[in-house]
Design a protein around this motif. Structure first.
Motif, PDB file in Angstrom:
ATOM      1  N   TYR A 101      33.421 -87.429 -43.211  1.00 16.05           N
ATOM      2  CA  TYR A 101      34.020 -88.080 -44.369  1.00 16.05           C
ATOM      3  C   TYR A 101      33.632 -87.329 -45.631  1.00 16.05           C
ATOM      4  O   TYR A 101      32.788 -86.441 -45.598  1.00 16.05           O
ATOM      5  CB  TYR A 101      33.643 -89.553 -44.451  1.00 16.05           C
ATOM      6  CG  TYR A 101      32.200 -89.860 -44.815  1.00 16.05           C
ATOM      7  CD1 TYR A 101      31.869 -90.326 -46.079  1.00 16.05           C
ATOM      8  CD2 TYR A 101      31.177 -89.714 -43.894  1.00 16.05           C
ATOM      9  CE1 TYR A 101      30.554 -90.630 -46.412  1.00 16.05           C
ATOM     10  CE2 TYR A 101      29.867 -90.018 -44.207  1.00 16.05           C
ATOM     11  CZ  TYR A 101      29.559 -90.475 -45.465  1.00 16.05           C
ATOM     12  OH  TYR A 101      28.263 -90.776 -45.801  1.00 16.05           O
ATOM     13  N   ALA A 102      34.285 -87.678 -46.709  1.00 16.31           N
ATOM     14  CA  ALA A 102      33.982 -87.078 -48.007  1.00 16.31           C
ATOM     15  C   ALA A 102      33.737 -88.188 -49.011  1.00 16.31           C
ATOM     16  O   ALA A 102      34.336 -89.262 -48.928  1.00 16.31           O
ATOM     17  CB  ALA A 102      35.139 -86.198 -48.477  1.00 16.31           C
ATOM     18  N   LEU A 103      32.846 -87.918 -49.914  1.00 19.38           N
ATOM     19  CA  LEU A 103      32.666 -88.765 -51.092  1.00 19.38           C
ATOM     20  C   LEU A 103      33.209 -87.975 -52.265  1.00 19.38           C
ATOM     21  O   LEU A 103      32.776 -86.845 -52.514  1.00 19.38           O
ATOM     22  CB  LEU A 103      31.194 -89.095 -51.324  1.00 19.38           C
ATOM     23  CG  LEU A 103      30.513 -89.944 -50.269  1.00 19.38           C
ATOM     24  CD1 LEU A 103      29.037 -90.130 -50.620  1.00 19.38           C
ATOM     25  CD2 LEU A 103      31.195 -91.294 -50.137  1.00 19.38           C
ATOM     26  N   VAL A 104      34.157 -88.536 -52.962  1.00 21.17           N
ATOM     27  CA  VAL A 104      34.702 -87.932 -54.177  1.00 21.17           C
ATOM     28  C   VAL A 104      34.118 -88.719 -55.334  1.00 21.17           C
ATOM     29  O   VAL A 104      34.283 -89.941 -55.398  1.00 21.17           O
ATOM     30  CB  VAL A 104      36.249 -87.984 -54.180  1.00 21.17           C
ATOM     31  CG1 VAL A 104      36.792 -87.363 -55.462  1.00 21.17           C
ATOM     32  CG2 VAL A 104      36.811 -87.293 -52.934  1.00 21.17           C
ATOM     33  N   LEU A 105      33.432 -88.025 -56.217  1.00 20.96           N
ATOM     34  CA  LEU A 105      32.671 -88.698 -57.266  1.00 20.96           C
ATOM     35  C   LEU A 105      33.030 -88.213 -58.656  1.00 20.96           C
ATOM     36  O   LEU A 105      33.347 -87.035 -58.852  1.00 20.96           O
ATOM     37  CB  LEU A 105      31.172 -88.448 -57.055  1.00 20.96           C
ATOM     38  CG  LEU A 105      30.608 -88.797 -55.683  1.00 20.96           C
ATOM     39  CD1 LEU A 105      29.190 -88.258 -55.551  1.00 20.96           C
ATOM     40  CD2 LEU A 105      30.647 -90.289 -55.460  1.00 20.96           C
ATOM     41  N   HIS A 106      32.945 -89.119 -59.599  1.00 22.10           N
ATOM     42  CA  HIS A 106      32.909 -88.776 -61.016  1.00 22.10           C
ATOM     43  C   HIS A 106      31.467 -88.961 -61.459  1.00 22.10           C
ATOM     44  O   HIS A 106      30.869 -90.025 -61.213  1.00 22.10           O
ATOM     45  CB  HIS A 106      33.817 -89.685 -61.842  1.00 22.10           C
ATOM     46  CG  HIS A 106      35.266 -89.416 -61.648  1.00 22.10           C
ATOM     47  ND1 HIS A 106      36.233 -90.261 -62.108  1.00 22.10           N
ATOM     48  CD2 HIS A 106      35.924 -88.405 -61.045  1.00 22.10           C
ATOM     49  CE1 HIS A 106      37.421 -89.784 -61.811  1.00 22.10           C
ATOM     50  NE2 HIS A 106      37.258 -88.659 -61.152  1.00 22.10           N
ATOM     51  N   ILE A 107      30.920 -87.939 -62.065  1.00 23.96           N
ATOM     52  CA  ILE A 107      29.545 -87.982 -62.558  1.00 23.96           C
ATOM     53  C   ILE A 107      29.574 -87.647 -64.039  1.00 23.96           C
ATOM     54  O   ILE A 107      30.157 -86.640 -64.448  1.00 23.96           O
ATOM     55  CB  ILE A 107      28.640 -86.985 -61.796  1.00 23.96           C
ATOM     56  CG1 ILE A 107      28.585 -87.371 -60.317  1.00 23.96           C
ATOM     57  CG2 ILE A 107      27.245 -86.944 -62.407  1.00 23.96           C
ATOM     58  CD1 ILE A 107      27.812 -86.398 -59.434  1.00 23.96           C
ATOM     59  N   ASP A 108      28.971 -88.505 -64.829  1.00 25.41           N
ATOM     60  CA  ASP A 108      28.936 -88.311 -66.275  1.00 25.41           C
ATOM     61  C   ASP A 108      27.494 -88.426 -66.748  1.00 25.41           C
ATOM     62  O   ASP A 108      26.823 -89.431 -66.467  1.00 25.41           O
ATOM     63  CB  ASP A 108      29.813 -89.364 -66.957  1.00 25.41           C
ATOM     64  CG  ASP A 108      29.932 -89.134 -68.450  1.00 25.41           C
ATOM     65  OD1 ASP A 108      29.913 -87.971 -68.898  1.00 25.41           O
ATOM     66  OD2 ASP A 108      30.042 -90.136 -69.177  1.00 25.41           O
ATOM     67  N   ASP A 109      27.025 -87.420 -67.429  1.00 22.96           N
ATOM     68  CA  ASP A 109      25.674 -87.429 -67.993  1.00 22.96           C
ATOM     69  C   ASP A 109      24.617 -87.736 -66.924  1.00 22.96           C
ATOM     70  O   ASP A 109      23.704 -88.525 -67.147  1.00 22.96           O
ATOM     71  CB  ASP A 109      25.598 -88.427 -69.148  1.00 22.96           C
ATOM     72  CG  ASP A 109      24.388 -88.184 -70.049  1.00 22.96           C
ATOM     73  OD1 ASP A 109      23.897 -87.038 -70.102  1.00 22.96           O
ATOM     74  OD2 ASP A 109      23.942 -89.158 -70.692  1.00 22.96           O
ATOM     75  N   GLY A 110      24.796 -87.131 -65.741  1.00 20.14           N
ATOM     76  CA  GLY A 110      23.805 -87.260 -64.685  1.00 20.14           C
ATOM     77  C   GLY A 110      23.861 -88.544 -63.881  1.00 20.14           C
ATOM     78  O   GLY A 110      22.956 -88.810 -63.083  1.00 20.14           O
ATOM     79  N   ARG A 111      24.916 -89.342 -64.068  1.00 19.52           N
ATOM     80  CA  ARG A 111      25.039 -90.612 -63.335  1.00 19.52           C
ATOM     81  C   ARG A 111      26.418 -90.744 -62.720  1.00 19.52           C
ATOM     82  O   ARG A 111      27.431 -90.422 -63.336  1.00 19.52           O
ATOM     83  CB  ARG A 111      24.786 -91.791 -64.267  1.00 19.52           C
ATOM     84  CG  ARG A 111      23.344 -91.866 -64.720  1.00 19.52           C
ATOM     85  CD  ARG A 111      23.166 -93.030 -65.596  1.00 19.52           C
ATOM     86  NE  ARG A 111      22.046 -93.811 -65.090  1.00 19.52           N
ATOM     87  CZ  ARG A 111      21.599 -94.896 -65.675  1.00 19.52           C
ATOM     88  NH1 ARG A 111      22.198 -95.363 -66.753  1.00 19.52           N
ATOM     89  NH2 ARG A 111      20.573 -95.535 -65.177  1.00 19.52           N
TER      90      ARG A 111
END
Length: 130
Positions: A101-111
């Motif tokens: 599986y894949a996790l698609v993430l948005h990360i902003d300012d280290g979170r």
């Protein structure tokens, strides 16, 4: 070539998740994170906020009797998206989960601010969690 900073964020996330270290996990998840799990099963849906998202993670471990084991293959990151490629195994009620599986993430300012779980075999994923 230097890794993108979001790659390091995901590695910290994976380490904390695997250790069950909720304090360390809270450091990398934004309080207002939105987590999306597709499919037609008991875990499918949108989870809003860190508490709801972490409750989902707890259910994964509870329902599998602690056998839920993600294994990281690779992380790809830029300023807009971070994609983690993983393999997971777990068992519950005589069923076995064994898929990529894949996790698609948005990360902003280290979170992590938003994440999507994308499986290679949605039918098997649904059957396991149903």
């Amino acid at each position: 070539m230097t890794d993108h900073p979001n790659t390091a964020v995901f590695h910290r996330t994976m380490t904390a998740f695997s250790a069950g270290d909720m304090d360390a996990l809270a450091e990398v998840f934004h309080p207002n994170v939105v987590w999306h799990v597709g499919g037609r099963n008991r875990l499918a849906g949108d989870y809003r906020g860190r508490d709801d998202t972490f409750a989902l993670f707890g259910r994964e471990f509870q329902l599998t009797g602690g056998t839920y084991r993600p294994e990281l293959h690779d992380v790809l990151a830029n300023d807009d998206h971070t994609v983690a490629l993983l393999h997971v195994t777990a068992s519950r009620e005589g069923r076995r989960l064994d898929l990529d599986y894949a996790l698609v993430l948005h990360i902003d300012d280290g979170r992590i601010t938003e994440g999507w779980v994308v499986t290679t075999d949605p039918a098997a994923y649904d059957e396991f969690w149903s």
